[in-house]
Motif scaffolding. Sequence first.
Motif, mmCIF file in Angstrom:
data_model
loop_
_atom_site.group_PDB
_atom_site.id
_atom_site.type_symbol
_atom_site.label_atom_id
_atom_site.label_comp_id
_atom_site.label_asym_id
_atom_site.label_seq_id
_atom_site.Cartn_x
_atom_site.Cartn_y
_atom_site.Cartn_z
ATOM 1 N N LEU A 183 -0.592 26.882 -17.187
ATOM 2 C CA LEU A 183 0.314 28.435 -16.279
ATOM 3 C C LEU A 183 0.534 27.804 -14.926
ATOM 4 N N GLU A 184 0.354 27.250 -14.526
ATOM 5 C CA GLU A 184 -0.055 26.806 -12.990
ATOM 6 C C GLU A 184 0.281 25.155 -12.520
ATOM 7 N N ASN A 185 1.420 25.630 -11.901
ATOM 8 C CA ASN A 185 2.571 24.642 -10.756
ATOM 9 C C ASN A 185 1.592 24.461 -9.354
ATOM 10 N N ASN A 186 1.511 22.891 -8.810
ATOM 11 C CA ASN A 186 1.580 22.546 -7.732
ATOM 12 C C ASN A 186 0.011 22.958 -6.823
ATOM 13 N N TRP A 187 -1.108 22.863 -7.759
ATOM 14 C CA TRP A 187 -2.263 23.142 -6.979
ATOM 15 C C TRP A 187 -3.377 22.027 -6.812
ATOM 16 N N LEU A 188 -3.162 21.018 -7.637
ATOM 17 C CA LEU A 188 -4.083 20.146 -7.106
ATOM 18 C C LEU A 188 -2.832 18.574 -6.807
ATOM 19 N N GLN A 189 -3.262 18.804 -5.570
ATOM 20 C CA GLN A 189 -1.914 17.599 -5.093
ATOM 21 C C GLN A 189 -3.016 16.827 -4.639
ATOM 22 N N MET A 190 -2.395 15.414 -4.624
ATOM 23 C CA MET A 190 -2.619 13.484 -4.719
ATOM 24 C C MET A 190 -2.241 13.833 -3.154
ATOM 25 N N GLU A 191 -2.854 12.466 -2.942
ATOM 26 C CA GLU A 191 -2.579 11.853 -1.960
ATOM 27 C C GLU A 191 -3.216 10.224 -1.250
ATOM 28 N N LEU A 192 -1.767 9.863 -1.224
ATOM 29 C CA LEU A 192 -2.237 8.246 -0.462
ATOM 30 C C LEU A 192 -3.061 8.100 0.585
ATOM 31 N N SER A 193 -3.990 7.581 0.039
ATOM 32 C CA SER A 193 -4.875 7.146 1.484
ATOM 33 C C SER A 193 -4.530 6.017 2.601
ATOM 34 N N PRO A 194 -5.108 6.152 3.452
ATOM 35 C CA PRO A 194 -4.273 5.495 4.807
ATOM 36 C C PRO A 194 -3.814 3.709 3.876
ATOM 37 N N PRO A 195 -5.037 3.830 3.786
ATOM 38 C CA PRO A 195 -4.825 1.562 3.246
ATOM 39 C C PRO A 195 -2.918 1.951 2.168
ATOM 40 N N GLY A 196 -3.721 2.705 1.426
ATOM 41 C CA GLY A 196 -2.763 3.009 0.318
ATOM 42 C C GLY A 196 -1.116 3.454 1.012
ATOM 43 N N LYS A 197 -1.052 4.224 2.044
ATOM 44 C CA LYS A 197 0.162 4.387 2.821
ATOM 45 C C LYS A 197 0.958 3.467 3.258
ATOM 46 N N TRP A 198 0.231 2.833 4.136
ATOM 47 C CA TRP A 198 0.492 0.987 4.483
ATOM 48 C C TRP A 198 0.986 0.224 3.249
ATOM 49 N N HIS A 199 0.272 0.288 2.763
ATOM 50 C CA HIS A 199 1.203 -1.184 1.438
ATOM 51 C C HIS A 199 1.986 -0.467 0.054
ATOM 52 N N PRO A 216 10.035 6.092 -7.525
ATOM 53 C CA PRO A 216 9.712 7.078 -8.051
ATOM 54 C C PRO A 216 8.931 6.920 -8.834
ATOM 55 N N MET A 217 9.457 5.924 -9.805
ATOM 56 C CA MET A 217 8.263 5.801 -11.073
ATOM 57 C C MET A 217 7.279 4.952 -10.783
ATOM 58 N N LEU A 218 6.961 4.308 -9.342
ATOM 59 C CA LEU A 218 5.987 3.414 -9.537
ATOM 60 C C LEU A 218 4.880 4.844 -8.580
ATOM 61 N N LEU A 219 5.343 6.140 -8.410
ATOM 62 C CA LEU A 219 4.687 6.847 -7.346
ATOM 63 C C LEU A 219 3.429 7.457 -9.273
ATOM 64 N N ARG A 220 4.374 7.608 -9.723
ATOM 65 C CA ARG A 220 4.223 8.820 -10.898
ATOM 66 C C ARG A 220 2.756 7.389 -11.944
ATOM 67 N N LEU A 221 3.103 6.417 -12.060
ATOM 68 C CA LEU A 221 2.369 5.117 -12.815
ATOM 69 C C LEU A 221 1.122 5.534 -11.742
ATOM 70 N N ALA A 222 0.768 5.843 -10.475
ATOM 71 C CA ALA A 222 0.091 5.345 -10.050
ATOM 72 C C ALA A 222 -0.554 6.846 -9.780
ATOM 73 N N ILE A 244 -4.474 0.919 -2.821
ATOM 74 C CA ILE A 244 -3.770 0.118 -3.169
ATOM 75 C C ILE A 244 -4.407 -0.318 -4.179
ATOM 76 N N ALA A 245 -5.416 -0.198 -5.235
ATOM 77 C CA ALA A 245 -5.806 -0.564 -6.392
ATOM 78 C C ALA A 245 -4.359 0.410 -7.487
ATOM 79 N N HIS A 246 -4.790 1.184 -7.070
ATOM 80 C CA HIS A 246 -3.752 2.137 -8.032
ATOM 81 C C HIS A 246 -2.047 1.344 -8.230
ATOM 82 N N LEU A 247 -1.901 1.075 -6.855
ATOM 83 C CA LEU A 247 0.024 1.130 -6.141
ATOM 84 C C LEU A 247 -0.187 -0.525 -6.710
ATOM 85 N N ASP A 248 -0.615 -0.965 -6.709
ATOM 86 C CA ASP A 248 -1.217 -2.281 -7.195
ATOM 87 C C ASP A 248 -0.617 -2.637 -8.937
ATOM 88 N N ALA A 249 -1.588 -2.198 -9.620
ATOM 89 C CA ALA A 249 -1.108 -1.546 -10.902
ATOM 90 C C ALA A 249 -0.246 -0.934 -11.357
#
Length: 446
Positions: free
Chosen positions: A277-293, A320-326, A340-345
């Motif tokens: 029932l709740e929207n946008n309460w758990l925020q994901m973040e790119l780690s600093p290495p992930g953001k650079w990658h 955007p599809m890559l981000l959703r998969l990550a 980085i491992a999640h982005l590579d997958a």
Amino acid sequence: MHPGQPPVSAPEHPFASDETDLHRNAPVPDPACLYGLVGEVARAGSKGNESNPYAIATNFLAYLSCAIGRGTFLQIGNTEHHPRIFSLHVGRSGRGRKGDSLALVMKLDEFIRAQSPVLCPQIHRGGLSSREGLAALIHDGFQQGSQEVPAIEDKRLWVVESEFANVLQQSRRKGNTLSTALRDCWDGVCIKPTTKNNRVFASNPHVCLSGAITPNELTALMSSKDLSNGFANRFLIIWAERTKITAFPQPTPPKEIEYLATRTQEVLNFAKADSYLENNWLQMELSPPGKWHYGQMYRNILAQDLGNERVSAILERRAPMLLRLAIVFALCDLSTKIEIAHLDAALAWINFCSDSVQYVFSTAKESALTERVSRNSHLLLQYLTDRGQSSRSDILRECFKGHLSKLEIDACLDHLLNTSPPQIQIRQVPRVEGKPGPAALMYSLV
């Protein structure tokens, strides 16, 4: 007709060589696609039978992204990315083993639903025909005569379209807006009625889709409208057929199903999928290495123009599809940090999708020509980096040593001028005073 062979009536390209090899391999996915829990499910489901592990994985990704819901999000600029995935499994009839690739995912859902039904999404097994029909599955409540129909509070809906050709056929009917509604669902936009008489709304939809289709149906039914309006590029399209022939397929052992279902349940509990029932309460973040990658990916691989206009249109939403998969891969590791491992997958899936789309929608000859234009464009960029600017005749003489035809030079220049953003530009340079003729055109890097 096999998708790897050109149609007999295909027009000859103006600078195609008669020696172009018309044979090619089917797309081969990177094993990096099978990361973590997704890989465990895929390998377990394909062990001892003809199911393709990558087809199982796409169905599991779509199911999991749906069950997670829209409480989880990743903020990029002003856009909130939720893990909504539309997958489309392409394979020839009888060889794609499309039904088999769903079996284990359904068993996992059955096990979890028996333990904690609130974690599981609603499942609709095909038969979508209209915008109104889709909205009715997750409606906000409506009046039916004197009776008030209560709203469906859980907006998570996993649509399984084993005959995705049905969706494409319905979308071609005059006045049918099913494809528009599905586009809105992928974007997370409310489904509103198209007529005054229909009052069925569906707010905050979280719809994911697993479709299956043959290559001939896909190429025949996918209209130019589907390409131009962005319907096609919302799908993770993969080519997957059986990898072995097994007369007596073995079922996945119950203990293994229980283990994988328990692991999946841990992911859904971590993401608090029961808080739908709740929207946008758990925020994901790119780690600093992930953001650079991701920045490197975005500027390079994800920005590549693949040359073929139809293929490029289908692959327009790779980022955007890559981000959703990550997001899904990170949650499977019980983490809100995208590494980085999640982005590579995720990138491995994007590359598999790119290869599959080119295999289905381009002939071998078209693919070879596209690759040649891309290779020539890279050489020209290197030349202009060293030279600064050059005329067309100098490009032919000095960069390509006179080995390219006029049409090939034009294809190369058009490609670089029409990338987004353009990589080269044209300037008019006045002739030397006293010399006749129009101003010269000079090409340089943007």
